[in-house]
Design a protein around this motif. Structure first.
Motif, short mmCIF file in Angstrom:
data_model
loop_
_atom_site.label_atom_id
_atom_site.label_comp_id
_atom_site.label_asym_id
_atom_site.label_seq_id
_atom_site.Cartn_x
_atom_site.Cartn_y
_atom_site.Cartn_z
N ASP A 6 0.80 -1.03 -11.31
CA ASP A 6 1.34 -2.27 -10.73
C ASP A 6 2.87 -2.24 -10.68
OD1 ASP A 6 -1.19 -3.29 -10.39
OD2 ASP A 6 -1.19 -4.43 -12.26
N ARG A 7 3.49 -1.73 -11.73
CA ARG A 7 4.95 -1.62 -11.74
C ARG A 7 5.44 -0.71 -10.63
NH1 ARG A 7 7.75 0.56 -16.74
NH2 ARG A 7 9.50 0.40 -15.29
N LEU A 8 4.76 0.42 -10.46
CA LEU A 8 5.16 1.35 -9.42
C LEU A 8 4.93 0.74 -8.04
CD1 LEU A 8 6.29 4.06 -8.58
CD2 LEU A 8 4.02 5.06 -8.89
N ASP A 9 3.85 0.00 -7.88
CA ASP A 9 3.63 -0.69 -6.62
C ASP A 9 4.79 -1.64 -6.31
OD1 ASP A 9 1.24 0.39 -5.70
OD2 ASP A 9 0.01 -0.96 -6.89
N GLY A 10 5.32 -2.29 -7.33
CA GLY A 10 6.46 -3.17 -7.13
C GLY A 10 7.68 -2.41 -6.64
N VAL A 11 7.89 -1.20 -7.17
CA VAL A 11 8.99 -0.36 -6.70
C VAL A 11 8.77 0.02 -5.24
CG1 VAL A 11 10.16 1.86 -7.00
CG2 VAL A 11 9.50 0.53 -9.01
N LEU A 12 7.55 0.41 -4.90
CA LEU A 12 7.25 0.81 -3.53
C LEU A 12 7.43 -0.36 -2.56
CD1 LEU A 12 4.09 3.08 -3.96
CD2 LEU A 12 6.50 3.73 -3.96
N ASP A 13 7.11 -1.56 -3.00
CA ASP A 13 7.30 -2.75 -2.15
C ASP A 13 8.75 -2.91 -1.72
OD1 ASP A 13 4.61 -3.39 -2.30
OD2 ASP A 13 4.87 -4.85 -3.93
N GLY A 14 9.68 -2.39 -2.52
CA GLY A 14 11.09 -2.53 -2.20
C GLY A 14 11.67 -1.41 -1.36
N LEU A 15 10.85 -0.41 -1.00
CA LEU A 15 11.35 0.71 -0.19
C LEU A 15 11.50 0.30 1.26
CD1 LEU A 15 9.34 3.80 -1.49
CD2 LEU A 15 11.47 2.83 -2.35
N PRO A 16 12.41 0.94 2.00
CA PRO A 16 12.50 0.69 3.44
C PRO A 16 11.16 0.99 4.11
CG PRO A 16 14.39 1.95 2.67
CD PRO A 16 13.43 1.89 1.52
N GLY A 17 10.79 0.17 5.09
CA GLY A 17 9.49 0.30 5.72
C GLY A 17 9.22 1.66 6.32
N ASP A 18 10.22 2.24 7.00
CA ASP A 18 10.01 3.54 7.64
C ASP A 18 9.73 4.63 6.61
OD1 ASP A 18 10.22 2.58 10.16
OD2 ASP A 18 12.22 3.40 10.58
N VAL A 19 10.46 4.61 5.50
CA VAL A 19 10.25 5.62 4.46
C VAL A 19 8.86 5.47 3.85
CG1 VAL A 19 11.02 6.44 2.19
CG2 VAL A 19 12.71 5.79 3.93
N LEU A 20 8.51 4.23 3.53
CA LEU A 20 7.23 4.00 2.87
C LEU A 20 6.06 4.34 3.79
CD1 LEU A 20 5.57 2.96 0.50
CD2 LEU A 20 5.87 0.65 1.38
N ARG A 21 6.12 3.96 5.04
CA ARG A 21 4.97 4.14 5.93
C ARG A 21 4.71 5.62 6.22
NH1 ARG A 21 4.49 1.04 11.19
NH2 ARG A 21 2.29 1.47 10.83
N VAL A 22 5.75 6.40 6.52
CA VAL A 22 5.50 7.82 6.82
C VAL A 22 5.09 8.58 5.56
CG1 VAL A 22 6.99 7.84 8.84
CG2 VAL A 22 7.94 8.52 6.62
N SER A 23 5.66 8.21 4.42
CA SER A 23 5.29 8.88 3.17
C SER A 23 3.85 8.54 2.81
CB SER A 23 6.23 8.45 2.04
OG SER A 23 7.57 8.77 2.33
N TRP A 24 3.48 7.27 2.96
CA TRP A 24 2.11 6.85 2.65
C TRP A 24 1.11 7.50 3.62
CZ3 TRP A 24 1.05 3.91 -1.63
CH2 TRP A 24 -0.29 3.52 -1.79
N ALA A 25 1.49 7.61 4.88
CA ALA A 25 0.61 8.25 5.86
C ALA A 25 0.38 9.71 5.52
CB ALA A 25 1.21 8.11 7.26
N HIS A 26 1.45 10.42 5.16
CA HIS A 26 1.30 11.83 4.79
C HIS A 26 0.38 11.97 3.59
CE1 HIS A 26 2.59 16.02 3.90
NE2 HIS A 26 2.34 15.62 2.67
N MET A 27 0.62 11.19 2.53
CA MET A 27 -0.20 11.32 1.33
C MET A 27 -1.64 10.88 1.58
SD MET A 27 1.40 12.91 -0.93
CE MET A 27 0.02 12.75 -2.07
N SER A 28 -1.84 9.89 2.44
CA SER A 28 -3.20 9.47 2.79
C SER A 28 -3.94 10.61 3.49
CB SER A 28 -3.15 8.24 3.69
OG SER A 28 -2.57 7.14 3.02
N LEU A 29 -3.28 11.22 4.46
CA LEU A 29 -3.89 12.36 5.14
C LEU A 29 -4.17 13.50 4.17
CD1 LEU A 29 -4.70 13.90 7.74
CD2 LEU A 29 -2.29 14.53 7.99
#
Length: 291
Positions: free
Chosen positions: A242-265
């Motif tokens: 949950d703490r790490l999710d809070g950190v991720l919530d504060g990341l710029p959208g472009d960084v978070l979305r492409v990083s999450w997409a890569h790791m999801s794939l």
């Protein structure tokens, strides 16, 4: 754990004892194999030098040693110059189609369960990776593979064939990739497999970070997304995810979305091809949280 950038099926064709014999023939150095490293890495073994010093022997199939020197080895040299606890490379040799490294054995054991102190240290280490590769265009930037396949991982076709949810996920990943650069922008150090099992703990503190085989240039915050996927694999201390999710919530959208997409794939593909069927849905559940 998170899927490694290496194709370990190919790595199984290599043998630590045979590689040490090749190293002896090529360099005159005699290393004694003690056994495989823990964690399921068939491409890593503990070795001992004639003076009794212990190191780690690692090998990458179908890889030129120049690739590792220009990427992971160069990245670790930069990190070590800034006091970051990553292993030094003691020997780098081409053996047939494989690149072979002998690396420093850092103190400590892999973290099996990340607690809040460990998360604090992981976040501090990630912060220390910021801007270290500014001006280092010679070090490759990280490919995202949102439109095309990676070398043995981040494959799109398994998601297209597996089922409705995975097909829908692959479509969203490809649609995102169509409007984004193919490589991760930035001048930070990116570990590329920064999960808690690659953190070493000694005396209650994190003593090092290992497995830099995919290290490259990009945005260090990608590693925080990798860490979040790693926490999903096994039970962790209450509140850490949950703490790490809070950190991720504060990341710029472009960084978070492409990083999450890569790791999801990366993880859904790997789960489809290597994990039990019931595990695939768990990884899709995580992927869908932010896609």
């Amino acid at each position: 754990m998170t899927a490694s950038p290496q194709d370990w099926t190919r790595a199984r064709r290599l043998d630590a004892d045979g590689l040490t014999e090749e190293l002896h023939a090529r360099t005159g150095l005699r290393l004694t194999v003690e056994g495989p490293c823990p964690g399921g890495e068939v491409g890593a073994a503990y070795v001992r030098w004639p003076d009794g010093r212990r190191s780690v022997l690692k090998w990458r199939p179908d890889t030129r040693i120049e690739e590792l020197r220009a990427g992971p080895v160069a990245v670790c040299e930069v990190l070590r110059a800034h006091g970051y606890p990553c292993p030094s490379t003691e020997l780098a040799v081409q053996v047939g189609h494989a690149a072979v490294l002998v690396q420093e054995l850092l103190p400590g054991t892999p973290v099996a369960r990340l607690d809040h102190d460990g998360l604090d240290r992981a976040l501090a280490l990630n912060e220390a990776q910021s801007g270290l590769l500014t001006g280092r265009a010679d070090i490759p930037s990280m490919p995202l593979y949102l439109l095309d396949d990676g070398p043995g991982y981040c494959l799109h076709e398994p998601l297209r064939r597996h089922g409705r949810r995975s097909r829908d996920l692959e479509r969203r990943i490809a649609a995102l990739g169509a409007s984004r650069p193919r490589r991760l922008p930035g001048h930070d150090v990116v570990h590329h497999d920064f999960h808690h099992g690659n953190l070493l703990r000694s005396g209650g503190a994190v003593s090092g970070v290992i497995d830099w085989d995919g290290a490259c240039r990009g945005d260090r915050r990608f590693d925080l997304v990798t860490l979040r996927f790693g926490l999903h694999a096994t039970e962790q201390a209450p509140g850490v995810a949950d703490r790490l999710d809070g950190v991720l919530d504060g990341l710029p959208g472009d960084v978070l979305r492409v990083s999450w997409a890569h790791m999801s794939l990366r993880m859904v593909d790997w789960a489809i091809r290597h994990f039990a069927p019931e595990d695939v849905g768990r990884w899709i559940d995580l992927a869908e949280q932010r896609l």
